[in-house]
Design an enzyme around this catalytic site. Structure first.
Site, PDB file in Angstrom:
ATOM      1  N   LYS A  14       0.984  -1.000  -0.006  1.00 60.42           N
ATOM      2  CA  LYS A  14      -0.124   0.081   0.090  1.00 60.42           C
ATOM      3  C   LYS A  14       0.808   1.352  -0.173  1.00 60.42           C
ATOM      4  O   LYS A  14       2.087   1.383   0.544  1.00 60.42           O
ATOM      5  CB  LYS A  14      -1.009   0.049   1.254  1.00 60.42           C
ATOM      6  CG  LYS A  14      -0.289   0.189   2.689  1.00 60.42           C
ATOM      7  CD  LYS A  14      -0.307   1.566   2.920  1.00 60.42           C
ATOM      8  CE  LYS A  14       0.832   1.754   4.161  1.00 60.42           C
ATOM      9  NZ  LYS A  14       1.405   3.024   4.494  1.00 60.42           N
ATOM     10  N   PRO A 102       9.153  -4.731  -0.532  1.00 61.66           N
ATOM     11  CA  PRO A 102      10.361  -4.433   0.473  1.00 61.66           C
ATOM     12  C   PRO A 102      10.240  -4.422   2.032  1.00 61.66           C
ATOM     13  O   PRO A 102       9.126  -4.092   2.305  1.00 61.66           O
ATOM     14  CB  PRO A 102      10.783  -3.031   0.082  1.00 61.66           C
ATOM     15  CG  PRO A 102      10.200  -2.970  -1.334  1.00 61.66           C
ATOM     16  CD  PRO A 102       9.014  -3.879  -1.470  1.00 61.66           C
ATOM     17  N   VAL A 103      11.023  -4.965   2.970  1.00 62.93           N
ATOM     18  CA  VAL A 103      10.706  -5.055   4.415  1.00 62.93           C
ATOM     19  C   VAL A 103      10.911  -3.784   4.743  1.00 62.93           C
ATOM     20  O   VAL A 103      11.935  -3.127   4.561  1.00 62.93           O
ATOM     21  CB  VAL A 103      11.587  -6.306   4.916  1.00 62.93           C
ATOM     22  CG1 VAL A 103      11.425  -6.366   6.351  1.00 62.93           C
ATOM     23  CG2 VAL A 103      11.307  -7.598   4.162  1.00 62.93           C
ATOM     24  N   ALA A 104      10.178  -3.373   5.814  1.00 64.47           N
ATOM     25  CA  ALA A 104      10.370  -2.113   6.672  1.00 64.47           C
ATOM     26  C   ALA A 104      10.546  -0.842   5.569  1.00 64.47           C
ATOM     27  O   ALA A 104      11.484   0.070   5.755  1.00 64.47           O
ATOM     28  CB  ALA A 104      11.479  -2.224   7.705  1.00 64.47           C
ATOM     29  N   GLY A 106       7.817   1.120   4.569  1.00 66.50           N
ATOM     30  CA  GLY A 106       6.898   1.853   4.248  1.00 66.50           C
ATOM     31  C   GLY A 106       5.539   1.647   3.235  1.00 66.50           C
ATOM     32  O   GLY A 106       4.848   2.242   3.111  1.00 66.50           O
ATOM     33  N   ALA A 108       3.692  -1.456   3.965  1.00 70.01           N
ATOM     34  CA  ALA A 108       2.962  -2.285   4.474  1.00 70.01           C
ATOM     35  C   ALA A 108       3.042  -3.869   4.162  1.00 70.01           C
ATOM     36  O   ALA A 108       2.070  -4.278   4.267  1.00 70.01           O
ATOM     37  CB  ALA A 108       1.563  -1.706   4.397  1.00 70.01           C
ATOM     38  N   GLY A 109       4.328  -4.189   3.747  1.00 73.78           N
ATOM     39  CA  GLY A 109       4.540  -5.588   3.712  1.00 73.78           C
ATOM     40  C   GLY A 109       4.027  -6.404   4.689  1.00 73.78           C
ATOM     41  O   GLY A 109       3.282  -7.465   4.538  1.00 73.78           O
ATOM     42  N   GLY A 110       4.296  -6.073   5.795  1.00 74.20           N
ATOM     43  CA  GLY A 110       3.769  -6.893   7.268  1.00 74.20           C
ATOM     44  C   GLY A 110       2.275  -7.091   6.979  1.00 74.20           C
ATOM     45  O   GLY A 110       2.178  -8.049   7.483  1.00 74.20           O
ATOM     46  N   SER A 111       1.658  -5.927   7.077  1.00 78.18           N
ATOM     47  CA  SER A 111       0.234  -5.874   7.117  1.00 78.18           C
ATOM     48  C   SER A 111      -0.187  -6.771   5.777  1.00 78.18           C
ATOM     49  O   SER A 111      -1.304  -7.447   6.166  1.00 78.18           O
ATOM     50  CB  SER A 111      -0.227  -4.483   7.021  1.00 78.18           C
ATOM     51  OG  SER A 111       0.335  -3.787   7.843  1.00 78.18           O
ATOM     52  N   ASP A 144      -3.061  -0.986   9.596  1.00 74.97           N
ATOM     53  CA  ASP A 144      -3.075  -0.830   8.052  1.00 74.97           C
ATOM     54  C   ASP A 144      -3.324  -2.437   7.490  1.00 74.97           C
ATOM     55  O   ASP A 144      -3.815  -2.472   6.238  1.00 74.97           O
ATOM     56  CB  ASP A 144      -1.449  -0.840   7.365  1.00 74.97           C
ATOM     57  CG  ASP A 144      -0.767   0.474   7.469  1.00 74.97           C
ATOM     58  OD1 ASP A 144      -1.606   1.317   7.700  1.00 74.97           O
ATOM     59  OD2 ASP A 144       0.438   0.479   7.431  1.00 74.97           O
TER      60      ASP A 144
HETATM   61  O1  C5P Z   1      -0.678  -0.338  13.966  1.00 73.57           O
HETATM   62  P1  C5P Z   1       0.726  -0.740  13.722  1.00 73.57           P
HETATM   63  O2  C5P Z   1       0.936  -1.722  14.607  1.00 73.57           O
HETATM   64  O3  C5P Z   1       0.904  -0.763  12.448  1.00 73.57           O
HETATM   65  O4  C5P Z   1       1.654   0.893  14.373  1.00 73.57           O
HETATM   66  C1  C5P Z   1       2.868   0.383  14.531  1.00 73.57           C
HETATM   67  C2  C5P Z   1       3.226   1.756  15.425  1.00 73.57           C
HETATM   68  O5  C5P Z   1       3.070   2.970  14.733  1.00 73.57           O
HETATM   69  C3  C5P Z   1       2.345   2.177  16.548  1.00 73.57           C
HETATM   70  O6  C5P Z   1       3.037   1.313  17.828  1.00 73.57           O
HETATM   71  C4  C5P Z   1       2.595   3.420  16.840  1.00 73.57           C
HETATM   72  O7  C5P Z   1       3.938   3.575  17.407  1.00 73.57           O
HETATM   73  C5  C5P Z   1       2.580   4.112  15.538  1.00 73.57           C
HETATM   74  N1  C5P Z   1       1.450   4.328  14.998  1.00 73.57           N
HETATM   75  C6  C5P Z   1       0.916   5.574  15.394  1.00 73.57           C
HETATM   76  N2  C5P Z   1      -0.563   6.092  14.700  1.00 73.57           N
HETATM   77  C7  C5P Z   1      -1.070   5.278  14.054  1.00 73.57           C
HETATM   78  C8  C5P Z   1      -0.347   4.224  13.476  1.00 73.57           C
HETATM   79  C9  C5P Z   1       0.745   3.624  13.926  1.00 73.57           C
HETATM   80  O8  C5P Z   1       1.230   6.259  16.195  1.00 73.57           O
HETATM   81  N3  C5P Z   1      -2.017   5.693  13.487  1.00 73.57           N
END
Ligand code: C5P
Length: 305
Positions: A14, A102-104, A106, A108-111, A144
């Protein structure tokens, strides 16, 4: 009923065409108003029955997957456990992830992996989970993950987990420029808080004009309206990314940092232009650049075996 040996589900990366961020809530999360788009970089997640949970990650092409966890902390395994607990089934699975995202980065590969694992295990075990329950479980796994289930283009609110499809009839061409050094999303949000300590809670979260912009299919109009509130925070942590921005500018692409970074995106008019920009970036020494289109589908079955 036919017993299935394995199910493969594909889920897409995404990007956020707009990412408007408000001041942190009491739970630490930031209120978002965003427009997500799923683009054509994919992870394929294959699940098969096993006595114990396991996960293996293999790259598609020469992608570096070393950052993906290979134990129970992998979000695909967490998704599987959550689904089995939800249904009260005592089962486990072997999960194989063929990574094209790609990992980490931005993106959302893990999602995507979590969403794909939910759908794959739901089919493998014939659980018939309702869409509503899948979206709720997805939201528990990460902000995500619900979007990774639905794909396409969608408005995201709450902490990103409340999603609503938006009509997006265009075909948009993206040049995806990953970076070898991944970034931590929480760190970028922390830097955001440091940069904007006085952000008011009525901070204008602006995305209302996006549906109209997307309907025009005009890439220049979209290009001028791409906006990511996390970009200053990510660039403050990683000033080296300014150069990527500059190199894409030189290639005459509209630029956008993807989510919390470090991947940069260039929006161009056609597939041909995308390949030109790709060449330009390769000449500048960038690696693993991809051309992608959006919007594409959310998590869907590609194979029963
Ligand atoms: O929800 P997710 O696990 O992807 O979020 C990872 C981290 O990103 C959260 O622990 C938080 O630190 C930050 N985050 C946030 N506000 C959001 C989404 C993520 O602060 N709306």
């Amino acid at each position: 009923m036919i017993a299935r040996m394995s199910v493969t589900v594909r889920a897409a990366a995404k990007i956020n065409l707009r990412l408007a961020v408000g001041p942190p809530r009491e739970d630490g999360f930031h209120p978002l108003l965003t427009v997500y788009q799923a683009i054509s970089l994919y992870d394929d997640v294959t699940v098969s029955d096993a006595d114990a949970w396991s996960v293996a990650v293999e790259p598609t092409g020469d992608l570096d997957c070393s950052g993906a966890p290979l134990d129970g902390s992998n979000i695909a395994v967490r998704a599987g456990r959550l689904l089995s607990t939800h249904h009260g089934v005592r089962r486990a699975a072997a999960i194989r992830i063929a990574k094209g995202i790609p990992v980490a980065g931005g993106l959302a590969g893990g999602s995507a992996d979590a969403a794909a694992a939910l759908v794959a295990l739901d089919r493998l075990w014939d659980l018939n989970t309702t869409d509503e329950d899948l979206l709720r479980l997805a939201a528990e796994l990460g902000s995500d993950v619900p979007f990774a289930l639905i794909g396409g283009t969608a408005r995201g609110t709450g902490r990103g987990e409340v999603v609503e499809q938006i009509d997006d009839p265009g075909t948009w061409w993206w040049v995806v420029v990953p970076n070898a050094t991944g970034m931590s999303t929480p760190e970028v949000y922390r830097e955001f808080d440091r940069l904007y300590p006085d952000l008011l809670s009525h901070h204008q979260l602006r995305v209302h004009d996006m549906p109209g912009i997307l309907r025009t299919r005009d890439f220049r109009l979209l290009g001028r309206n791409l906006e990511n509130d996390l970009q200053p925070a990510a660039l403050s942590l990683r000033p080296d990314l300014e150069q990527t921005d500059l190199d894409l500018f030189e290639a005459r692409a509209f630029r956008l940092l993807s989510g919390s970074g470090p991947t940069f995106l260039g929006l161009v008019e056609t597939q041909e232009r995308a390949h030109e920009v790709c060449e330009h970036m390769l000449d500048r020494g960038y690696r693993d650049i991809r051309v992608a289109t959006g919007p594409v589908a959310g998590a869907h079955v590609v194979e029963y075996a």
